[in-house]
Design a protein around this motif. Sequence first.
Motif, PDB file in Angstrom:
ATOM      1  N   TRP A   6       0.862  -1.175   0.000  1.00 30.10           N
ATOM      2  CA  TRP A   6       0.000   0.000   0.000  1.00 30.10           C
ATOM      3  C   TRP A   6       0.894   1.219   0.000  1.00 30.10           C
ATOM      4  O   TRP A   6       2.085   1.128   0.256  1.00 30.10           O
ATOM      5  CB  TRP A   6      -0.865   0.010   1.259  1.00 30.10           C
ATOM      6  N   PRO A   8       1.510   4.532   1.980  1.00 29.44           N
ATOM      7  CA  PRO A   8       1.090   5.165   3.225  1.00 29.44           C
ATOM      8  C   PRO A   8       0.892   6.661   3.065  1.00 29.44           C
ATOM      9  O   PRO A   8       1.566   7.305   2.269  1.00 29.44           O
ATOM     10  CB  PRO A   8       2.254   4.878   4.178  1.00 29.44           C
ATOM     11  N   CYS A  24      -9.750   8.481   7.177  1.00 28.75           N
ATOM     12  CA  CYS A  24      -9.063   7.579   6.233  1.00 28.75           C
ATOM     13  C   CYS A  24     -10.059   6.935   5.284  1.00 28.75           C
ATOM     14  O   CYS A  24      -9.800   6.820   4.087  1.00 28.75           O
ATOM     15  CB  CYS A  24      -8.309   6.493   6.984  1.00 28.75           C
ATOM     16  N   TYR A  28      -9.237   8.230   1.837  1.00 31.80           N
ATOM     17  CA  TYR A  28      -8.249   7.255   1.347  1.00 31.80           C
ATOM     18  C   TYR A  28      -8.912   5.888   1.287  1.00 31.80           C
ATOM     19  O   TYR A  28      -9.902   5.723   0.621  1.00 31.80           O
ATOM     20  CB  TYR A  28      -7.000   7.270   2.246  1.00 31.80           C
ATOM     21  N   THR A  29      -8.354   4.906   2.004  1.00 36.06           N
ATOM     22  CA  THR A  29      -8.969   3.582   2.010  1.00 36.06           C
ATOM     23  C   THR A  29      -9.326   3.168   3.421  1.00 36.06           C
ATOM     24  O   THR A  29     -10.462   2.828   3.717  1.00 36.06           O
ATOM     25  CB  THR A  29      -8.010   2.539   1.383  1.00 36.06           C
ATOM     26  N   THR A  32      -4.093   2.287   8.540  1.00 35.33           N
ATOM     27  CA  THR A  32      -3.139   1.313   8.048  1.00 35.33           C
ATOM     28  C   THR A  32      -2.902   0.124   8.981  1.00 35.33           C
ATOM     29  O   THR A  32      -3.060   0.225  10.183  1.00 35.33           O
ATOM     30  CB  THR A  32      -1.796   2.005   7.756  1.00 35.33           C
ATOM     31  N   ASN A  72      -8.921  -3.318   8.905  1.00 34.35           N
ATOM     32  CA  ASN A  72      -9.154  -3.638   7.490  1.00 34.35           C
ATOM     33  C   ASN A  72      -9.207  -5.138   7.230  1.00 34.35           C
ATOM     34  O   ASN A  72      -9.320  -5.566   6.099  1.00 34.35           O
ATOM     35  CB  ASN A  72      -8.070  -2.989   6.617  1.00 34.35           C
ATOM     36  N   CYS A 119      -2.926   6.560   7.075  1.00 37.34           N
ATOM     37  CA  CYS A 119      -3.960   5.979   6.212  1.00 37.34           C
ATOM     38  C   CYS A 119      -3.297   5.207   5.065  1.00 37.34           C
ATOM     39  O   CYS A 119      -2.187   5.527   4.660  1.00 37.34           O
ATOM     40  CB  CYS A 119      -4.812   7.061   5.559  1.00 37.34           C
ATOM     41  N   TYR A 120      -4.018   4.256   4.505  1.00 33.62           N
ATOM     42  CA  TYR A 120      -3.633   3.700   3.201  1.00 33.62           C
ATOM     43  C   TYR A 120      -4.016   4.710   2.158  1.00 33.62           C
ATOM     44  O   TYR A 120      -5.081   5.302   2.235  1.00 33.62           O
ATOM     45  CB  TYR A 120      -4.533   2.506   2.840  1.00 33.62           C
TER      46      TYR A 120
END
Length: 121
Positions: A6, A8, A24, A28-29, A32, A72, A119-120
């Motif tokens: 990924w 970061p 996040c 983002y996704t 993390t 996740n 975050c990813y």
Amino acid sequence: EEQLHWAPHHCSESKTWEKALEHCRKHYTDLTSLLSENEQLLVQRMMNSKRAQTDHVWTGLRFFGGFWMWVNGDPLEYQAWTGGRLPHCPAQHLRCGTLAREGKLWGTRDCEEMRNFLCYK
């Protein structure tokens, strides 16, 4: 050079763990996960180059229903806890995971603390 699974993104604003998760997931996704020592070292290098404002930053590590897990869904195989082992029964408020900017250590913190986060992308 091992590739990260990924990209970061270090958020230099400080939020509670829940608000960081929300941020996040919206922009983002997700918060993390850290799946290897190498990955963790790359993230710490990034935190230092970006001058993280808090000495520990939120990760996607959370204590739910008696277990630590990555929000996740990644497997919690690699671990780098302060003290060498996972806190089995953290106090009610110490249920959110952090990564230290220095050293290879994960910590547990009060989820309401305001911290930078990862975050990813």
